[in-house]
Design a protein around this motif. Sequence first.
Motif, PDB file in Angstrom:
ATOM      1  N   TYR A  99       0.826  -1.206   0.000  1.00 26.40           N
ATOM      2  CA  TYR A  99       0.000   0.000   0.000  1.00 26.40           C
ATOM      3  C   TYR A  99       0.862   1.259   0.000  1.00 26.40           C
ATOM      4  O   TYR A  99       1.757   1.423   0.838  1.00 26.40           O
ATOM      5  CB  TYR A  99      -0.910   0.013   1.224  1.00 26.40           C
ATOM      6  CG  TYR A  99      -1.972  -1.060   1.218  1.00 26.40           C
ATOM      7  CD1 TYR A  99      -3.233  -0.818   0.691  1.00 26.40           C
ATOM      8  CD2 TYR A  99      -1.709  -2.331   1.747  1.00 26.40           C
ATOM      9  CE1 TYR A  99      -4.214  -1.802   0.682  1.00 26.40           C
ATOM     10  CE2 TYR A  99      -2.680  -3.316   1.743  1.00 26.40           C
ATOM     11  CZ  TYR A  99      -3.932  -3.056   1.208  1.00 26.40           C
ATOM     12  OH  TYR A  99      -4.901  -4.030   1.202  1.00 26.40           O
ATOM     13  N   TYR A 107      -8.035   1.629   2.752  1.00 29.41           N
ATOM     14  CA  TYR A 107      -7.614   0.909   3.954  1.00 29.41           C
ATOM     15  C   TYR A 107      -8.795   0.270   4.677  1.00 29.41           C
ATOM     16  O   TYR A 107      -8.640  -0.762   5.339  1.00 29.41           O
ATOM     17  CB  TYR A 107      -6.834   1.860   4.862  1.00 29.41           C
ATOM     18  CG  TYR A 107      -5.539   2.279   4.214  1.00 29.41           C
ATOM     19  CD1 TYR A 107      -4.465   1.404   4.165  1.00 29.41           C
ATOM     20  CD2 TYR A 107      -5.409   3.516   3.582  1.00 29.41           C
ATOM     21  CE1 TYR A 107      -3.279   1.751   3.530  1.00 29.41           C
ATOM     22  CE2 TYR A 107      -4.241   3.869   2.945  1.00 29.41           C
ATOM     23  CZ  TYR A 107      -3.183   2.986   2.920  1.00 29.41           C
ATOM     24  OH  TYR A 107      -2.020   3.334   2.269  1.00 29.41           O
ATOM     25  N   LEU A 119       2.748  -1.545   4.335  1.00 28.07           N
ATOM     26  CA  LEU A 119       2.233  -0.171   4.309  1.00 28.07           C
ATOM     27  C   LEU A 119       3.413   0.778   4.392  1.00 28.07           C
ATOM     28  O   LEU A 119       4.055   0.890   5.431  1.00 28.07           O
ATOM     29  CB  LEU A 119       1.282   0.058   5.480  1.00 28.07           C
ATOM     30  CG  LEU A 119       0.907   1.511   5.799  1.00 28.07           C
ATOM     31  CD1 LEU A 119       0.200   2.163   4.621  1.00 28.07           C
ATOM     32  CD2 LEU A 119       0.054   1.587   7.061  1.00 28.07           C
ATOM     33  N   LEU A 121       4.858   4.340   4.755  1.00 31.04           N
ATOM     34  CA  LEU A 121       4.412   5.595   5.358  1.00 31.04           C
ATOM     35  C   LEU A 121       5.113   6.749   4.661  1.00 31.04           C
ATOM     36  O   LEU A 121       6.264   7.077   4.959  1.00 31.04           O
ATOM     37  CB  LEU A 121       4.721   5.575   6.857  1.00 31.04           C
ATOM     38  CG  LEU A 121       4.108   4.368   7.603  1.00 31.04           C
ATOM     39  CD1 LEU A 121       4.734   4.208   8.973  1.00 31.04           C
ATOM     40  CD2 LEU A 121       2.603   4.526   7.708  1.00 31.04           C
ATOM     41  N   PHE A 129      -4.507  10.400   9.482  1.00 35.95           N
ATOM     42  CA  PHE A 129      -3.848   9.176   9.033  1.00 35.95           C
ATOM     43  C   PHE A 129      -3.415   8.284  10.186  1.00 35.95           C
ATOM     44  O   PHE A 129      -3.262   7.075  10.005  1.00 35.95           O
ATOM     45  CB  PHE A 129      -2.687   9.513   8.101  1.00 35.95           C
ATOM     46  CG  PHE A 129      -3.149   9.849   6.711  1.00 35.95           C
ATOM     47  CD1 PHE A 129      -3.610   8.857   5.862  1.00 35.95           C
ATOM     48  CD2 PHE A 129      -3.178  11.160   6.269  1.00 35.95           C
ATOM     49  CE1 PHE A 129      -4.072   9.153   4.591  1.00 35.95           C
ATOM     50  CE2 PHE A 129      -3.642  11.478   4.994  1.00 35.95           C
ATOM     51  CZ  PHE A 129      -4.093  10.463   4.157  1.00 35.95           C
ATOM     52  N   GLU A 130      -3.227   8.854  11.371  1.00 38.62           N
ATOM     53  CA  GLU A 130      -2.990   7.995  12.532  1.00 38.62           C
ATOM     54  C   GLU A 130      -4.167   7.054  12.731  1.00 38.62           C
ATOM     55  O   GLU A 130      -3.998   5.848  12.952  1.00 38.62           O
ATOM     56  CB  GLU A 130      -2.779   8.855  13.787  1.00 38.62           C
ATOM     57  CG  GLU A 130      -1.399   9.463  13.902  1.00 38.62           C
ATOM     58  CD  GLU A 130      -1.226  10.230  15.196  1.00 38.62           C
ATOM     59  OE1 GLU A 130      -2.029  10.008  16.135  1.00 38.62           O
ATOM     60  OE2 GLU A 130      -0.299  11.048  15.290  1.00 38.62           O
ATOM     61  N   TYR A 133      -4.412   4.480   9.659  1.00 40.23           N
ATOM     62  CA  TYR A 133      -3.385   3.437   9.668  1.00 40.23           C
ATOM     63  C   TYR A 133      -3.496   2.537  10.899  1.00 40.23           C
ATOM     64  O   TYR A 133      -3.237   1.323  10.817  1.00 40.23           O
ATOM     65  CB  TYR A 133      -2.000   4.060   9.583  1.00 40.23           C
ATOM     66  CG  TYR A 133      -1.708   4.727   8.251  1.00 40.23           C
ATOM     67  CD1 TYR A 133      -2.416   4.405   7.102  1.00 40.23           C
ATOM     68  CD2 TYR A 133      -0.711   5.702   8.145  1.00 40.23           C
ATOM     69  CE1 TYR A 133      -2.153   5.012   5.896  1.00 40.23           C
ATOM     70  CE2 TYR A 133      -0.428   6.316   6.927  1.00 40.23           C
ATOM     71  CZ  TYR A 133      -1.157   5.968   5.808  1.00 40.23           C
ATOM     72  OH  TYR A 133      -0.898   6.577   4.596  1.00 40.23           O
ATOM     73  N   LYS A 134      -3.864   3.092  12.057  1.00 37.55           N
ATOM     74  CA  LYS A 134      -4.052   2.258  13.241  1.00 37.55           C
ATOM     75  C   LYS A 134      -5.165   1.245  13.014  1.00 37.55           C
ATOM     76  O   LYS A 134      -5.045   0.067  13.365  1.00 37.55           O
ATOM     77  CB  LYS A 134      -4.376   3.130  14.459  1.00 37.55           C
ATOM     78  CG  LYS A 134      -3.179   3.798  15.096  1.00 37.55           C
ATOM     79  CD  LYS A 134      -3.619   4.626  16.300  1.00 37.55           C
ATOM     80  CE  LYS A 134      -2.436   5.293  16.978  1.00 37.55           C
ATOM     81  NZ  LYS A 134      -2.873   6.131  18.129  1.00 37.55           N
ATOM     82  N   LEU A 137      -3.841  -1.431  10.504  1.00 35.30           N
ATOM     83  CA  LEU A 137      -2.844  -2.335  11.083  1.00 35.30           C
ATOM     84  C   LEU A 137      -3.439  -3.231  12.169  1.00 35.30           C
ATOM     85  O   LEU A 137      -2.923  -4.317  12.437  1.00 35.30           O
ATOM     86  CB  LEU A 137      -1.682  -1.515  11.649  1.00 35.30           C
ATOM     87  CG  LEU A 137      -0.829  -0.782  10.603  1.00 35.30           C
ATOM     88  CD1 LEU A 137       0.120   0.195  11.284  1.00 35.30           C
ATOM     89  CD2 LEU A 137      -0.050  -1.774   9.743  1.00 35.30           C
ATOM     90  N   PRO A 144       4.172  -1.889   8.777  1.00 38.59           N
ATOM     91  CA  PRO A 144       4.464  -0.526   8.345  1.00 38.59           C
ATOM     92  C   PRO A 144       5.960  -0.334   8.097  1.00 38.59           C
ATOM     93  O   PRO A 144       6.796  -0.913   8.795  1.00 38.59           O
ATOM     94  CB  PRO A 144       3.995   0.319   9.536  1.00 38.59           C
ATOM     95  CG  PRO A 144       4.178  -0.576  10.721  1.00 38.59           C
ATOM     96  CD  PRO A 144       3.922  -1.980  10.226  1.00 38.59           C
ATOM     97  N   TRP A 155       6.313   7.878  13.383  1.00 35.27           N
ATOM     98  CA  TRP A 155       5.218   6.920  13.299  1.00 35.27           C
ATOM     99  C   TRP A 155       5.302   5.877  14.405  1.00 35.27           C
ATOM    100  O   TRP A 155       4.265   5.378  14.868  1.00 35.27           O
ATOM    101  CB  TRP A 155       5.194   6.259  11.929  1.00 35.27           C
ATOM    102  CG  TRP A 155       4.464   7.095  10.924  1.00 35.27           C
ATOM    103  CD1 TRP A 155       4.998   7.821   9.902  1.00 35.27           C
ATOM    104  CD2 TRP A 155       3.047   7.291  10.866  1.00 35.27           C
ATOM    105  NE1 TRP A 155       4.001   8.472   9.203  1.00 35.27           N
ATOM    106  CE2 TRP A 155       2.805   8.165   9.770  1.00 35.27           C
ATOM    107  CE3 TRP A 155       1.976   6.837  11.615  1.00 35.27           C
ATOM    108  CZ2 TRP A 155       1.508   8.580   9.437  1.00 35.27           C
ATOM    109  CZ3 TRP A 155       0.689   7.249  11.278  1.00 35.27           C
ATOM    110  CH2 TRP A 155       0.467   8.109  10.202  1.00 35.27           C
TER     111      TRP A 155
END
Length: 354
Positions: A99, A107, A119, A121, A129-130, A133-134, A137, A144, A155
């Motif tokens: 990604y 996502y 992923l 970053l 985006f936190e 992405y959290k 994941l 990541p 990150w």
Amino acid sequence: MRILLVAGPFISLREPYNGGTEAFVVAHANQLVRLGHTVDVIAKDADEKNLFQVIEFPESPLSMKDDAYRPCPEWLGQQHYQSLQFGMLDVSKYDIIHYNSFIPEIYAVGALLNIPSVLTLHLPPTEKFELVYKFFLKHAPALPIGISERMSKGWASSLGKEVEVILNGIVLQQWKLYHRNNDGYLLWSGRITKEKNVEAAIHLANHLKRPLKIIGPIFDQQYFSIHVEPKLSERIQYISHVNQQQLNDLAGGASAYLATALWEEPFGLSTLEMLACGLPVVGFYTAIPPELRDEQVAIAVDSDDWKDLIKPLEKVGAATPQNCRDFANSFDMQKTSEAYVKVYQWLSKTLRHE
């Protein structure tokens, strides 16, 4: 391996690229094919010269505009429609999904897929985006990857876990080495926005009475109209957006490259590209990450004041084009892609058996 790279169904991979992420996806995908892998890329389109295959998700023939429940214009509705088609793609044939997207819906769908994933970053942490992405994941078998140490540390703090680093690279053969013109113009490139801070380059050039060529797409028309356009002159020229070959040609007539962004550049591909052309770089810490700094060819100052670039600019005049190229040689795209392949192979063996 069978690899799926995800940029986005409405993201163009044609030159000139909108940014470094698009340039990375194209270079990495092509290098993976050269290494013997089968690569598909989800994108709007790409130049025909590429070695990978593009997977396109079409717009709907019906209107996607919404004036009621969730108001949105036609273009945004079509983007939502295209992004959600990712969930209908048969991904079972891929060993890995990589990604490189900034599209939240991608996502949300990807979290449902039980395919080992990487992923990358490409942006510093933000609240939006936190969360994206959290969530991803938490639900996906994904790892990541940061593209520089400072991105990794930022990150790691946000995600609450260690983030491995794989430094970006460039295809060195695509960048011709020039015999630098020490009396040439100064060069600046990037998106025309406040955080990219082309104003600092303009002030420096005017103070030194040096020509400056500005290259890049206008992302913020109001900023350009108020802070850039009135300062253009016979000496300060705006050349618009260019492809990599044109940028390479422009580097051949320059004496130095200015990196003046006020936000922390995640990696700074343009700095590396100019070094590969034999052009020394001066700029701010924010614009040049530690991995790309060098006291002879790529000098960064802990400042956001253009006046602090005067002495470094004098110093890099002693750097030879070969010095610059030698430094860039450490960031060959093949090394980057080989590092990702090792991660792909490990993930494919490890996560498919969990």
